[in-house]
Design an enzyme around this catalytic site. Structure first.
Site, PDB file in Angstrom:
ATOM      1  N   TYR A 235     -14.828   0.402  -7.437  1.00  9.48           N
ATOM      2  CA  TYR A 235     -15.973   1.229  -7.334  1.00  9.48           C
ATOM      3  C   TYR A 235     -16.972   0.912  -8.585  1.00  9.48           C
ATOM      4  O   TYR A 235     -18.061   1.497  -8.461  1.00  9.48           O
ATOM      5  CB  TYR A 235     -15.936   2.715  -6.887  1.00  9.48           C
ATOM      6  CG  TYR A 235     -15.076   2.887  -5.791  1.00  9.48           C
ATOM      7  CD1 TYR A 235     -15.524   2.677  -4.537  1.00  9.48           C
ATOM      8  CD2 TYR A 235     -13.624   3.036  -5.939  1.00  9.48           C
ATOM      9  CE1 TYR A 235     -14.726   2.849  -3.371  1.00  9.48           C
ATOM     10  CE2 TYR A 235     -13.022   3.356  -4.620  1.00  9.48           C
ATOM     11  CZ  TYR A 235     -13.483   3.156  -3.379  1.00  9.48           C
ATOM     12  OH  TYR A 235     -12.693   3.400  -2.374  1.00  9.48           O
TER      13      TYR A 235
ATOM     14  N   LYS B 247       0.844  -1.342   0.029  1.00  6.78           N
ATOM     15  CA  LYS B 247      -0.195   0.095   0.155  1.00  6.78           C
ATOM     16  C   LYS B 247       1.002   1.291   0.051  1.00  6.78           C
ATOM     17  O   LYS B 247       1.706   1.500   0.884  1.00  6.78           O
ATOM     18  CB  LYS B 247      -0.929   0.012   1.193  1.00  6.78           C
ATOM     19  CG  LYS B 247      -1.961   1.402   1.403  1.00  6.78           C
ATOM     20  CD  LYS B 247      -2.798   1.163   2.417  1.00  6.78           C
ATOM     21  CE  LYS B 247      -3.854   2.536   2.424  1.00  6.78           C
ATOM     22  NZ  LYS B 247      -4.621   2.354   3.728  1.00  6.78           N
TER      23      LYS B 247
ATOM     24  N   ARG C  84     -10.843   9.876   1.268  1.00  2.94           N
ATOM     25  CA  ARG C  84     -10.692  10.366   2.488  1.00  2.94           C
ATOM     26  C   ARG C  84     -11.906  11.519   2.731  1.00  2.94           C
ATOM     27  O   ARG C  84     -12.368  11.606   3.744  1.00  2.94           O
ATOM     28  CB  ARG C  84      -9.307  10.975   2.844  1.00  2.94           C
ATOM     29  CG  ARG C  84      -8.314   9.890   2.680  1.00  2.94           C
ATOM     30  CD  ARG C  84      -6.852  10.447   2.818  1.00  2.94           C
ATOM     31  NE  ARG C  84      -6.000   9.202   2.680  1.00  2.94           N
ATOM     32  CZ  ARG C  84      -4.751   9.314   2.579  1.00  2.94           C
ATOM     33  NH1 ARG C  84      -4.202  10.845   2.300  1.00  2.94           N
ATOM     34  NH2 ARG C  84      -3.857   8.352   2.950  1.00  2.94           N
TER      35      ARG C  84
ATOM     36  N   GLU D  63       7.832  -6.772   1.855  1.00  2.00           N
ATOM     37  CA  GLU D  63       6.332  -6.787   2.419  1.00  2.00           C
ATOM     38  C   GLU D  63       5.713  -8.054   2.085  1.00  2.00           C
ATOM     39  O   GLU D  63       5.009  -8.753   3.052  1.00  2.00           O
ATOM     40  CB  GLU D  63       5.621  -5.751   2.020  1.00  2.00           C
ATOM     41  CG  GLU D  63       6.262  -4.209   2.471  1.00  2.00           C
ATOM     42  CD  GLU D  63       5.828  -3.983   3.943  1.00  2.00           C
ATOM     43  OE1 GLU D  63       5.297  -4.785   4.526  1.00  2.00           O
ATOM     44  OE2 GLU D  63       6.389  -2.931   4.511  1.00  2.00           O
TER      45      GLU D  63
ATOM     46  N   LYS E  91       0.955   9.878   5.907  1.00  2.46           N
ATOM     47  CA  LYS E  91       1.208   8.575   6.230  1.00  2.46           C
ATOM     48  C   LYS E  91       2.603   8.067   5.656  1.00  2.46           C
ATOM     49  O   LYS E  91       2.649   6.734   5.560  1.00  2.46           O
ATOM     50  CB  LYS E  91      -0.038   7.851   5.539  1.00  2.46           C
ATOM     51  CG  LYS E  91      -1.278   8.393   6.213  1.00  2.46           C
ATOM     52  CD  LYS E  91      -2.560   7.615   6.307  1.00  2.46           C
ATOM     53  CE  LYS E  91      -3.945   8.163   6.704  1.00  2.46           C
ATOM     54  NZ  LYS E  91      -5.029   7.231   6.654  1.00  2.46           N
TER      55      LYS E  91
ATOM     56  N   LYS F 178      -2.009  -1.576  -3.788  1.00  9.24           N
ATOM     57  CA  LYS F 178      -2.812  -0.324  -3.687  1.00  9.24           C
ATOM     58  C   LYS F 178      -2.055   0.914  -3.859  1.00  9.24           C
ATOM     59  O   LYS F 178      -1.131   1.081  -2.809  1.00  9.24           O
ATOM     60  CB  LYS F 178      -3.750  -0.184  -2.535  1.00  9.24           C
ATOM     61  CG  LYS F 178      -4.517   0.963  -2.455  1.00  9.24           C
ATOM     62  CD  LYS F 178      -5.478   1.185  -0.892  1.00  9.24           C
ATOM     63  CE  LYS F 178      -6.494   2.219  -1.081  1.00  9.24           C
ATOM     64  NZ  LYS F 178      -7.174   2.136   0.237  1.00  9.24           N
TER      65      LYS F 178
END
Length: 430
Positions: free
Chosen positions: A416, A298, A308, A336, A320, A351
């Protein structure tokens, strides 16, 4: 002399099944039925008969009751039905140079020459089963439009959400992931509302499982929707995101979601060690069959902005970048992925999606686990905006972008567009 009927005019072949072009995407034809011209042929006389497509589409050819031997004998005697002639070679436009053809043994365009061959040799496919539908929920009864994401809403968890899930299931999308808009009054620095068994997400899971027991429900495991600081973890007074303490909270959140009936918990926080800790916590509570989809790679991306807004979860300060990955990094994704595999992840997620096709392919090539891609809000909103402005064909670009994610190696896609794309796919099949 006596005459012998070979074929009869305007007859039909009732047992012959033709291709209904409307059932096949990409096939178009003006030919609907086949008829056979008739003639009566004197003994010993050779005549050619023409089989041709019916121009009117109303003519039917019927069998004459001849045996195979009689048909073969007629052909052997020279009474051969004549098929339509070979169509003439299409003319080139005026001014086309006359040349010698290139001496090529291989012409790849041959395998792309028609819709049928293109479909036969297509290497990647896509279906509604590949989609996971992200849905925003809130405590209200009405559905609230999300300005930055045309066509998306914060859905009332008891009404609008249930209706949206029904629509998705009707076109073959039976997997969803829930994202809650949490009331400000319930947020605090440690995100305790995240593991409230009667919170918005657990209540919603129980409602959906009661109505649709076979619905596959993914959940988001992170503190940012519940944190008064808007970060994925607990924030120390000096601004440092506390890793191990956050993982402790995430374990309680995952167990609460599993207890409510979640099928897949999805840690999106990017804390170190959280997959192994969550796996242990789930197993300790008897949820060995609940899967973990880890947000493995991510990135600290600018494509998340509309999301957001949807959850009102922007960080109150800072960014972040200390826990999400640097967009410039490639090899780090392998670190990861190897950690998540070793800790017990069932699915690895990348992502954003389209800007990170190389990372999707990297994990696909290096890991035997299923790979998920998240086509994020920024990707969705750009396509929607381009469509509204008539700069692109929204539907075609939507489907191409999803196919690209599949081609890169994604087994499932969080998008979406799930409902819209599945509706298009169902329309093609009809």
């Amino acid at each position: 002399m006596a005459t012998t009927p070979i074929f009869n005019a305007s007859c039909s072949f009732p047992s012959t099944r033709g291709i209904d072009c409307k059932s096949y995407v990409g096939l178009r034809s003006n030919v609907s039925k086949v008829s056979i011209a008739s003639s009566r042929i004197a003994s010993g006389q050779r005549r050619n008969l023409v089989i041709r497509a019916s121009e009117s589409g109303n003519g039917h050819a019927k069998k004459l009751g001849m045996s195979d031997a009689e048909c073969e004998a007629a052909v052997a005697a020279g009474n051969v039905p004549e098929a339509p002639p070979v169509p003439p070679k299409p003319a080139a436009p005026a001014g086309t140079p006359i040349i010698q053809p290139l001496n090529l043994n291989r012409r790849p365009r041959r395998n792309r020459a028609s819709p049928v061959t293109r479909a036969a040799f297509q290497e990647t496919d896509i279906s509604p089963a590949n989609f996971v539908y992200p849905l925003f929920i809130h405590e209200g009864e009405e559905d609230t439009p999300i300005g930055a994401m045309p066509g998306c809403y914060r859905l009332g968890w008891r009404h609008g959400l249930v209706q949206e899930v029904a629509k998705a299931r009707a076109v073959g999308v039976n997997s969803i992931v829930l994202f809650p808009k949490v009331p400000e009054a319930l947020k605090n620095p440690t995100g305790d509302e995240a593991y409230n068994d009667n919170g918005l997400v657990p209540r919603t899971i129980r409602l959906l499982k009661d109505k649709y027991p076979d619905l596959v429900i993914y959940t988001d495991v992170a503190l940012d929707p519940y944190s008064s600081d808007g970060h994925d973890g607990i924030v120390r007074e000096d601004g440092v995101i506390m890793n191990d303490e956050t993982v402790h909270q995430l374990c309680k959140q995952a167990v609460s979601q599993a207890r409510a009936g979640a099928d897949v918990v999805s840690p999106s926080d990017m804390m170190d060690g959280r997959v192994g800790a969550i796996r242990a916590a789930l197993d300790a509570e008897g949820f060995q069959n609940v899967s973990i989809m880890s947000y493995t790679a991510k990135y600290a991306s600018s494509f998340y902005g509309p999301f957001r807004e949807a959850l009102d979860s922007n960080p109150r300060f800072g960014d972040k970048k200390t826990y999400q990955m640097n967009p410039a990094n490639y090899r780090e994704a392998l670190i990861e992925a190897r950690e998540d595999e070793a800790e017990g992840a069932d699915i690895l997620l990348v992502k954003p999606g389209l800007p990170y096709l190389d990372i999707i392919r990297l994990l696909r090539d290096k890991s035997p686990l299923p790979i998920a891609a998240y086509q994020v809000s920024g990707e969705y909103s750009m396509i929607k905006a381009g469509g509204v402005l008539k700069m692109i064909d929204e539907e075609k670009v939507m489907m191409e972008s999803l196919m690209c994610l599949r081609r890169a190696g994604a087994d499932i896609i969080l998008t979406y567009f799930a409902l819209q794309a599945a509706t298009c796919l169902c329309g093609e099949k009809r």
